[in-house]
Design an enzyme around this catalytic site. Sequence first.
Site, PDB file in Angstrom:
ATOM      1  N   GLU A 238      -7.181 -56.275 -64.900  1.00 25.65           N
ATOM      2  CA  GLU A 238      -7.386 -55.014 -64.177  1.00 25.65           C
ATOM      3  C   GLU A 238      -7.023 -55.277 -62.729  1.00 25.65           C
ATOM      4  O   GLU A 238      -7.588 -56.174 -62.101  1.00 25.65           O
ATOM      5  CB  GLU A 238      -8.837 -54.548 -64.297  1.00 25.65           C
ATOM      6  CG  GLU A 238      -9.197 -53.993 -65.659  1.00 25.65           C
ATOM      7  CD  GLU A 238      -8.316 -52.836 -66.088  1.00 25.65           C
ATOM      8  OE1 GLU A 238      -7.771 -52.126 -65.221  1.00 25.65           O
ATOM      9  OE2 GLU A 238      -8.141 -52.665 -67.307  1.00 25.65           O
ATOM     10  N   CYS A 272     -10.997 -50.545 -56.284  1.00 26.32           N
ATOM     11  CA  CYS A 272      -9.700 -50.266 -56.910  1.00 26.32           C
ATOM     12  C   CYS A 272      -9.537 -48.782 -57.173  1.00 26.32           C
ATOM     13  O   CYS A 272      -8.428 -48.281 -57.272  1.00 26.32           O
ATOM     14  CB  CYS A 272      -9.572 -51.045 -58.207  1.00 26.32           C
ATOM     15  SG  CYS A 272     -10.910 -50.700 -59.363  1.00 26.32           S
TER      16      CYS A 272
HETATM   17  P1  NAD Z   1      -7.420 -61.529 -55.522  1.00 26.44           P
HETATM   18  O1  NAD Z   1      -6.292 -61.214 -56.440  1.00 26.44           O
HETATM   19  O2  NAD Z   1      -7.107 -62.106 -54.198  1.00 26.44           O
HETATM   20  O3  NAD Z   1      -8.435 -62.558 -56.230  1.00 26.44           O
HETATM   21  C1  NAD Z   1      -9.011 -62.269 -57.488  1.00 26.44           C
HETATM   22  C2  NAD Z   1      -9.452 -63.571 -58.127  1.00 26.44           C
HETATM   23  O4  NAD Z   1      -8.315 -64.351 -58.485  1.00 26.44           O
HETATM   24  C3  NAD Z   1     -10.299 -64.446 -57.210  1.00 26.44           C
HETATM   25  O5  NAD Z   1     -11.337 -65.039 -57.968  1.00 26.44           O
HETATM   26  C4  NAD Z   1      -9.292 -65.488 -56.747  1.00 26.44           C
HETATM   27  O6  NAD Z   1      -9.891 -66.681 -56.290  1.00 26.44           O
HETATM   28  C5  NAD Z   1      -8.494 -65.691 -58.014  1.00 26.44           C
HETATM   29  N1  NAD Z   1      -7.167 -66.292 -57.844  1.00 26.44           N
HETATM   30  C6  NAD Z   1      -6.401 -66.327 -56.736  1.00 26.44           C
HETATM   31  N2  NAD Z   1      -5.221 -66.936 -57.007  1.00 26.44           N
HETATM   32  C7  NAD Z   1      -5.257 -67.314 -58.308  1.00 26.44           C
HETATM   33  C8  NAD Z   1      -4.341 -67.986 -59.171  1.00 26.44           C
HETATM   34  N3  NAD Z   1      -3.139 -68.399 -58.747  1.00 26.44           N
HETATM   35  N4  NAD Z   1      -4.696 -68.190 -60.461  1.00 26.44           N
HETATM   36  C9  NAD Z   1      -5.889 -67.738 -60.929  1.00 26.44           C
HETATM   37  N5  NAD Z   1      -6.806 -67.106 -60.146  1.00 26.44           N
HETATM   38  C10 NAD Z   1      -6.483 -66.887 -58.850  1.00 26.44           C
HETATM   39  O7  NAD Z   1      -8.279 -60.167 -55.356  1.00 26.44           O
HETATM   40  P2  NAD Z   1      -9.529 -59.886 -54.410  1.00 26.44           P
HETATM   41  O8  NAD Z   1      -9.066 -59.801 -52.984  1.00 26.44           O
HETATM   42  O9  NAD Z   1     -10.639 -60.801 -54.742  1.00 26.44           O
HETATM   43  O10 NAD Z   1      -9.970 -58.412 -54.907  1.00 26.44           O
HETATM   44  C11 NAD Z   1      -9.384 -57.234 -54.434  1.00 26.44           C
HETATM   45  C12 NAD Z   1      -8.381 -56.714 -55.455  1.00 26.44           C
HETATM   46  O11 NAD Z   1      -9.028 -56.504 -56.700  1.00 26.44           O
HETATM   47  C13 NAD Z   1      -7.779 -55.352 -55.092  1.00 26.44           C
HETATM   48  O12 NAD Z   1      -6.413 -55.365 -55.362  1.00 26.44           O
HETATM   49  C14 NAD Z   1      -8.496 -54.377 -56.022  1.00 26.44           C
HETATM   50  O13 NAD Z   1      -7.776 -53.194 -56.317  1.00 26.44           O
HETATM   51  C15 NAD Z   1      -8.677 -55.239 -57.232  1.00 26.44           C
HETATM   52  N6  NAD Z   1      -9.735 -54.731 -58.096  1.00 26.44           N
HETATM   53  C16 NAD Z   1      -9.379 -54.131 -59.268  1.00 26.44           C
HETATM   54  C17 NAD Z   1     -10.344 -53.593 -60.099  1.00 26.44           C
HETATM   55  C18 NAD Z   1      -9.967 -52.924 -61.403  1.00 26.44           C
HETATM   56  O14 NAD Z   1     -10.814 -52.848 -62.283  1.00 26.44           O
HETATM   57  N7  NAD Z   1      -8.733 -52.447 -61.565  1.00 26.44           N
HETATM   58  C19 NAD Z   1     -11.698 -53.697 -59.748  1.00 26.44           C
HETATM   59  C20 NAD Z   1     -12.030 -54.314 -58.547  1.00 26.44           C
HETATM   60  C21 NAD Z   1     -11.034 -54.843 -57.728  1.00 26.44           C
END
Ligand code: NAD
Length: 468
Positions: A238, A272
């Site tokens: 997501e 999001c």
């Molecule tokens: P992010 O993508 O920076 O990080 C998300 C997670 O991925 C973190 O735990 C991070 O440490 C991990 N991560 C980072 N690089 C990685 C890699 N190479 N491999 C595996 N894991 C890795 O996102 P964020 O800043 O924590 O959250 C904000 C984002 O989340 C926004 O884009 C928002 O829209 C989205 N979001 C989506 C939903 C949904 O249900 N669609 C819900 C909440 C937030």
Amino acid sequence: MTGTPTGPQLATRVVSRNPSDPGDVVADVASTGIWRTVEAADRARDAHRAWYAGGAAARSAALTSAAHAVEQAAAELADLAVREVGKPLSEARAEVARTVAILRYYSQLPYDATGSVHEPAGGTGFLLTRRRPRGVAGLITPWNFPYAIPVWKAAPALAAGNSVVLKPAPEATACALRLAELLQQTLPDGVFTVIPGGAPEGNALVSAVDAVSFTGSTVTGSAVVRTATARGIPVQAEMGGLNAALVLPDADPARAAADIAAAIAGYAGQKCTATSRVVAVGPALGPLRDALADALRAIPAADPAQPATVCGPLISEQARRKVLDAACDVPLLAGGKPAEGPGWYTAPTLAEQVPSGHQLLREEVFGPIAVLLHAADLDQAVRMTNAVPYGLVTSVHTGDLDAALHGLDGLDTGMVRLNAPSTGVDFHLPFGGTKSSSHGPREQGRSALDFYTSSRTYSLHRATMSAT
Ligand code: NAD
């Protein structure tokens, strides 16, 4: 966040800071590292076998007790989310209550039917299908819902008999570790493990588990999907949104503006499902323009610990800078300025006359900012809504049911909300979007169980020759 691990072999630290007061360090712990991530997944695999073999009643009871433990700690958990991720207190309390409700909902699901019985196409005997857990579910989560998102993934995974390893966002490390303490009081060892860390741990987790459920940005999610797919394991992701609110000419401008302002500015737009684009149809533009600018100016960026606060700080200085930079070259009806004080605050912002191709019409900024657009009619409004790489949710503001049901059939988002903010969804129905917003099967509700299980088909026949 500072202290993000810089390399897999280094003993690095995960540090989170209070967005209202960046000098306040909330978590400062050693990151897990690659090898201990793999070890955690191996331990979880052993724990999964006993957890599944323990039966439905044990799983149901443990999830019920987990709900109780979280409920007992509700006030403390809400305060911690205010401090660590800057969530306004009223929203933090609501998130904890929702987390409890999710655990209660999934605590009943171990008793659900897991398959079906069929007649064979020819001969005697019968056929069965049975859904079985996948093993170890690797969960990778963002910081903005530090309890609800980990639990809406973990609860269905656990209910189905999987064990779980959670890699939380570094910015929400303290919330995740406290949640783990509470859940581990009721779950057997190794069934629910939290591994603090960043990208190296997330990447290692994808390489070590049997299924991956990711929530976060589209860039990271796409990389996770590629890695998991290359391993041949199931993956759901997501990701981001660039959601529109459509305001039809018959809508009450004040009512629509109140809902849309809440969806732009609530939790500083860090959801999001936040609204980033507002499309006024025909004569709706004039009254809506004034009402929405007034509604946003009436929402100050303020201390999230105060119960009346709607818009708190951004998660980091980098996140605040992104909002201010995006607004620097377009006409503004509200906001556009950083607020005073040490925290990462910025005022809710509304832009207009934004040229096509502008960043605000292409990318998720993830802050309290939206653009006001004008469509000549409903068809053009639908085309404008769809003209982005994302497809998560659209809110529609009208009393015209015919327009809402038929005129909007062409919307390509996974969710549509009528006369309500684009934010806020029920946890017992499928959640997700289209295009770059989502990959794989839907989360939440009963559909979540399909992702955390796989179906086995049994053909059952008599062991001895017989006339019947
Ligand atoms: P992010 O993508 O920076 O990080 C998300 C997670 O991925 C973190 O735990 C991070 O440490 C991990 N991560 C980072 N690089 C990685 C890699 N190479 N491999 C595996 N894991 C890795 O996102 P964020 O800043 O924590 O959250 C904000 C984002 O989340 C926004 O884009 C928002 O829209 C989205 N979001 C989506 C939903 C949904 O249900 N669609 C819900 C909440 C937030």
